[in-house]
Scaffold this motif. Structure first.
Motif, PDB file in Angstrom:
ATOM      1  N   GLN A 168      38.713  44.436  31.427  1.00 13.60           N
ATOM      2  CA  GLN A 168      39.925  43.649  31.644  1.00 13.60           C
ATOM      3  C   GLN A 168      41.019  44.078  30.656  1.00 13.60           C
ATOM      4  OE1 GLN A 168      41.455  41.786  34.095  1.00 13.60           O
ATOM      5  NE2 GLN A 168      39.621  40.512  34.159  1.00 13.60           N
TER       6      GLN A 168
ATOM      7  N   LYS B  86      48.382  44.922  34.830  1.00 15.38           N
ATOM      8  CA  LYS B  86      47.958  43.596  35.288  1.00 15.38           C
ATOM      9  C   LYS B  86      49.098  42.759  35.865  1.00 15.38           C
ATOM     10  CE  LYS B  86      45.427  43.262  31.143  1.00 15.38           C
ATOM     11  NZ  LYS B  86      44.803  42.472  30.082  1.00 15.38           N
ATOM     12  N   HIS B  87      48.792  42.048  36.937  1.00 16.28           N
ATOM     13  CA  HIS B  87      49.774  41.097  37.467  1.00 16.28           C
ATOM     14  C   HIS B  87      49.887  39.953  36.471  1.00 16.28           C
ATOM     15  CE1 HIS B  87      51.198  37.570  39.729  1.00 16.28           C
ATOM     16  NE2 HIS B  87      52.058  38.467  40.150  1.00 16.28           N
TER      17      HIS B  87
ATOM     18  N   GLY C 179      42.754  47.189  28.227  1.00 22.45           N
ATOM     19  CA  GLY C 179      42.886  48.633  28.064  1.00 22.45           C
ATOM     20  C   GLY C 179      43.605  49.003  26.790  1.00 22.45           C
TER      21      GLY C 179
ATOM     22  N   LEU D 141      41.265  48.461  32.810  1.00 18.55           N
ATOM     23  CA  LEU D 141      40.655  49.738  33.198  1.00 18.55           C
ATOM     24  C   LEU D 141      39.797  49.585  34.445  1.00 18.55           C
ATOM     25  CD1 LEU D 141      39.430  51.155  29.767  1.00 18.55           C
ATOM     26  CD2 LEU D 141      41.307  52.017  31.169  1.00 18.55           C
TER      27      LEU D 141
ATOM     28  N   TYR E 104      45.282  49.892  35.314  1.00 20.67           N
ATOM     29  CA  TYR E 104      45.926  48.920  36.199  1.00 20.67           C
ATOM     30  C   TYR E 104      46.892  48.082  35.375  1.00 20.67           C
ATOM     31  CZ  TYR E 104      46.352  44.446  38.727  1.00 20.67           C
ATOM     32  OH  TYR E 104      46.838  43.306  39.321  1.00 20.67           O
TER      33      TYR E 104
END
Lengths: 165, 252
Positions: free
Chosen positions: A140, A163-164, A142, A149, A161
């Motif tokens: 969750q 994150k939203h 990075g 990740l 990624y």
């Protein structure tokens, strides 16, 4: 500095700010990221209002330093940079073009969750390389606070990624 | 009670809890069981310290005595700290780190969710931001509780021990002080007691998945209102405040 036309000066400032890259994700600028909320020029003092992405984001100090340096270069001597928390920054403020730039750069752009319920499951994140929706969250957290990740189960590539939020 | 004064006290409580937890988590840097977890915990540390910075900065403005967030963090003695006793507890082992985090994450998700509706725009804006961070923390810590609870005999033994040991710090999360009562009456903050039912439901749900027995909550401990702390806070502050105490006003 003797520009008194408020509108054109503020436009100039916005254009210059649009050239400052995000220090961690250099393909997008700080304006595309949605960090700059307002620019005000009263003929003497330049005020730039920014909002932090993550409260503890170490890049914020760099944003401030880079904004200050860019504005001094433009000839503004009296620059005030104000940080506001409300309304809170959200990844929804990242423009669609910037999200596409992120994807091309290899970072999966934020995916809006189906619900705002804090205790619900996170959304599916498609692979930025092959577009597959078969991806697995590895961590969750990075290299920066804003990224997680993942690995793609189809093309097997690891990816970051955004994150939203 | 004057509203600004009450809000100052309230932000101090929230800010101190985040600051002390942020420091505890920073102590985990390079000590987590593997690299990704090290990254996760230090990310948490940054988030909590960032939240503390925003809250203490606002607290300083409300107080109106010219104190900055740094003054509040580095120049207050132990008895002026208003953090929850839960977060000053040491990183005894990884299970303690996770349980402490999970208890607080569940609480912060519920609290920040309510605070988004605050009539104080600054607090509402901060809570909107903080909630997003708290959700990530919660997902991480609660999934660890499940993994440790369903893991080996050793991981089960340790997480049970941590849960039983830290549970006594539950009541202070839901106890109101005079500033909270005054602010709740004005619709600025929620009454923390109202968060208890949902908190309990969520804790029980994760305990259930993890195969853990939820401890019964008839303990009492409250330092947040009185400034009384466990012995651990003094040691933490001694380290955290050392530089500003030894070299007042040092900058770099």
């Amino acid at each position: 500095m003797t520009i008194y036309d408020t509108t054109s000066t503020e436009e100039l400032v916005w254009e210059r700010l649009a050239l400052i890259p995000d220090p961690e994700v250099p393909v997008i600028s700080i304006t595309e990221l949605g960090v700059v909320r307002d620019v005000q020029w009263d003929g003497r003092q330049l005020k730039i209002v920014i909002t932090p992405t993550y409260t503890g984001c170490p890049a914020m100090q760099l944003f401030v330093a880079e904004i200050r340096a860019a504005m001094h270069e433009q000839g503004f001597d009296d620059v005030v940079i104000e940080t506001v928390y409300s309304p809170a920054w959200t990844t929804d403020w990242i423009s669609p073009e910037a999200k596409e730039k992120l994807r091309k750069y290899g970072i999966a752009p934020p995916v809006k969750g189906a619900s705002d319920d804090p205790f619900s499951e996170p959304p599916v994140v498609p692979c930025p390389r092959c577009g597959s929706e078969h991806t697995t969250l590895q961590s969750q957290f990075g290299a920066t606070a804003c990224k997680a990740l993942f690995t793609c189960d189809d093309c097997k590539e690891p990816f970051e990624y955004f994150k939203h939020f | 009670m004057d509203t600004n004064q009450a809000l100052f006290q309230y932000c101090l409580r929230l800010g101190d809890t985040n600051l002390i937890l942020g420091h505890r988590l920073a102590e985990m840097c390079s000590r987590a069981p593997f690299l990704e977890e090290d990254v996760a915990l230090t990310n948490f540390a940054l988030d909590h310290t960032g939240q503390a910075e925003a809250l203490l900065q606002y607290a300083g403005q409300l107080e109106g005595k010219g104190r900055t967030e740094d003054d509040l963090a580095y120049l207050r003695p132990e008895w002026e700290y208003r953090n929850m006793l839960l977060v000053e507890q040491p990183n005894t082992d990884f299970a303690y780190v996770i349980v402490r985090q999970w208890m607080l994450d569940t609480y912060q998700c519920l609290l920040y969710d309510q605070l988004r509706q605050s009539k104080d725009a600054v607090l509402a804006g901060m809570a909107t931001r903080f909630l997003k961070e708290a959700i990530y923390h919660y997902r991480h810590s609660s999934s660890w509780v499940e993994r440790l609870g369903q893991g080996t005999d050793e991981s089960q033994r340790r997480i049970r021990q941590a849960l039983d040991d830290l549970w006594k710090f539950t009541p202070e999360m839901f106890a109101a002080d005079t500033s909270e009562i005054a602010l709740a009456a004005l619709g600025i903050v929620p009454e923390s007691a109202d968060l208890l039912p949902q908190w309990t439901v969520n804790m029980a749900r994760v305990c259930d998945k993890a195969g853990l027995q939820m401890p019964s909550g008839d303990h009492a401990s409250a330092g947040i209102k009185s400034g009384r702390h466990t012995e651990h806070l003094g040691h933490l502050l001694a380290e955290m405040q050392y530089l500003q105490r030894a070299y007042p006003g040092a900058k770099w």
